[in-house]
Write an enzyme that holds these catalytic residues in place. Structure first.
Site, short mmCIF file in Angstrom:
data_model
loop_
_atom_site.label_atom_id
_atom_site.label_comp_id
_atom_site.label_asym_id
_atom_site.label_seq_id
_atom_site.Cartn_x
_atom_site.Cartn_y
_atom_site.Cartn_z
N ALA A 190 -47.91 103.71 -65.85
CA ALA A 190 -49.05 102.80 -65.68
C ALA A 190 -49.12 102.38 -64.22
O ALA A 190 -48.11 102.01 -63.62
CB ALA A 190 -48.87 101.57 -66.56
N ALA A 201 -46.68 99.57 -60.30
CA ALA A 201 -46.68 100.61 -61.32
C ALA A 201 -45.39 100.52 -62.13
O ALA A 201 -44.44 99.83 -61.74
CB ALA A 201 -46.79 101.99 -60.68
N LYS A 202 -45.34 101.18 -63.26
CA LYS A 202 -44.12 101.25 -64.06
C LYS A 202 -44.24 102.43 -65.00
O LYS A 202 -45.35 102.81 -65.38
CB LYS A 202 -43.96 99.98 -64.91
CG LYS A 202 -42.54 99.74 -65.38
CD LYS A 202 -41.75 99.09 -64.28
CE LYS A 202 -40.41 98.60 -64.70
NZ LYS A 202 -39.90 97.61 -63.74
N GLY A 203 -43.11 103.00 -65.37
CA GLY A 203 -43.12 104.10 -66.33
C GLY A 203 -42.00 103.92 -67.33
O GLY A 203 -41.14 103.05 -67.17
#
Ligand code: GLU
Length: 407
Positions: free
Chosen positions: A51, A96-98
């Site tokens: 994201a 962001a992050k995943g």
């Protein structure tokens, strides 16, 4: 929780308040299917995400989490927290992050490598050194970053060190990155102590989680003369009135042994961790640990959030009412992404810094960010969290306003 934290900031944004809607939505989200051939021949499918919450101030930046509890809304909220954190600490990144919903401890080394490589390939359309730069988070480490860097590079046909941070030193990693988050937690605690008139020497510290963040924070507090009197891990809670020696703890954990084997240690019921008296409490595990009920029980002066999102907004209110100071995640654990920024700069210029250079810049920038948030909170009579959100949202929304709306 993230949306509630934004709401609390919205009242203090003046002319920029109408633009806040942009931060209530992620910019871009990708859901990927990650098929993995297991060692016994079975084919399993894992769900993964990346994201990008905001790209207003620069490329996306934030970790990748491997945990059985990972889900889409968690990843989006954590990406939002990265937008705020990166703006608070002043690095030129968006948020962001995943993550992948998987228990990495249940995989063999080769299954884990296949999972990492396929996940990286699937999110390859979104990441890149000037697009979005992943890093370690819960359940991922240097080895995972090495495989991510290699997979992206093989697909690109050239070596791209700057596509991830938190890499091993031999692959363009930065000195001091591994300890940076924990070291930053200590700097935040030390800055708070200075403002509150608390001494670090002999201060009692309770830490939830002895992973990358909790372990390094424990070592820094111990070196500065504080006593680590209690720790809670996934195996249980432990109390040691004389103070744990973090190097002994690290040795025990490396050998797969229990914290309870540390000399002078008493085993507590897991939940009793929250009743231990301390000056500093450091949640350094997962989100939602301190809810209203826990907040009423805590016997501490300062909560330093090593984890992301450990305290609920309702618990924030209880703690404020009880005079417990909370140093919010977006400030307290920003040392990790700050040194990630240093790593990205070093990769971009191919010029690498000494550990002293890294640590002194980390120290200075963390302490400056702390003072900026503290002063803003005092001036506007806000909690440190809301003051940090106001400061960060102003920076992001100013960038948005200047960029204008396309078309
Ligand atoms: N996962 C860390 C965090 O939550 C570090 C992110 C990064 O270095 O990009 O801040």
């Amino acid at each position: 929780m993230f949306l509630e934290q934004l709401e609390r900031a919205s009242l203090h944004l003046g002319d920029l308040a109408p633009l806040l809607e942009t931060l209530r939505h992620p910019k871009r989200v990708l859901i990927v299917d990650v098929p993995v051939r297991m060692d016994d021949g079975r084919l399993l499918h894992f769900e993964g995400y990346r994201a990008q919450h905001s790209l207003a101030r620069g490329p996306g930046k934030g970790g990748v989490r491997f945990h059985p509890g990972v889900n889409l809304s968690e990843v989006i909220a954590l990406a939002g927290l990265m937008t705020v954190k990166n703006a608070v600490i002043g690095v030129p990144f968006g948020g962001a992050k995943g993550g992948v919903r998987v228990d990495p401890r249940a995989l063999s080394r080769s299954e884990l490598e296949r999972l990492v490589r396929r996940y990286t390939s699937e999110i390859g359309v979104m990441i890149g050194p000037d697009r979005d730069i992943p890093a370690p988070d819960v359940g991922t480490d240097e080895r995972v970053m090495a495989w991510m860097m290699d997979t992206y590079s093989v697909n690109a046909g050239r070596t791209v060190t700057g596509v991830v941070t938190g890499k091993p030193l031999a692959l363009g990693g930065s000195r001091g990155r591994r300890e940076a988050t924990g070291r930053g937690v200590f700097i935040a605690g030390r800055s708070a102590a200075l403002h509150l008139g608390l001494a670090i020497k002999d201060a009692r510290v309770a830490i939830q989680g002895l992973g990358n963040v909790g372990g390094a924070a424990a070592a820094c507090f111990h070196t500065a003369g504080a006593k680590i009197v209690s720790v809670q891990t996934s195996a249980g809670a432990y109390f040691n009135p004389q103070g744990f020696d973090p190097s002994v703890l690290a040795g025990l954990r490396a050998g797969g042994r229990s914290v309870g084997e540390h000399p002078g240690t008493e085993t507590l019921a897991a939940d009793a961790f929250w009743d231990v008296e301390s000056e500093f409490l450091i949640p350094a595990a997962l989100e939602n640990q301190i809810d209203e009920a826990v907040a009423r029980r805590l016997k501490t002066r300062v909560v330093v959030e090593g984890a992301n999102g450990p305290t609920t907004p309702a618990a924030d209110d209880v703690l404020a009412g009880r005079g417990v100071q909370v140093i919010p995640d977006v400030l307290a654990n920003a040392g990790g992404v700050l040194v990630s920024y240093f790593e990205w700069v070093q990769d971009t210029t191919s010029y690498y810094w000494s550990e002293d250079e890294v640590n002194s810049k980390l120290d200075r920038l963390m302490a400056e960010a702390f003072t900026a948030v503290w002063d803003a909170a005092q001036a506007s009579k806000l909690s440190l969290r809301t003051a940090a959100f106001v400061l960060a949202c102003r920076r992001v929304l100013q960038a948005r306003e200047l960029r204008g709306l396309y078309p």
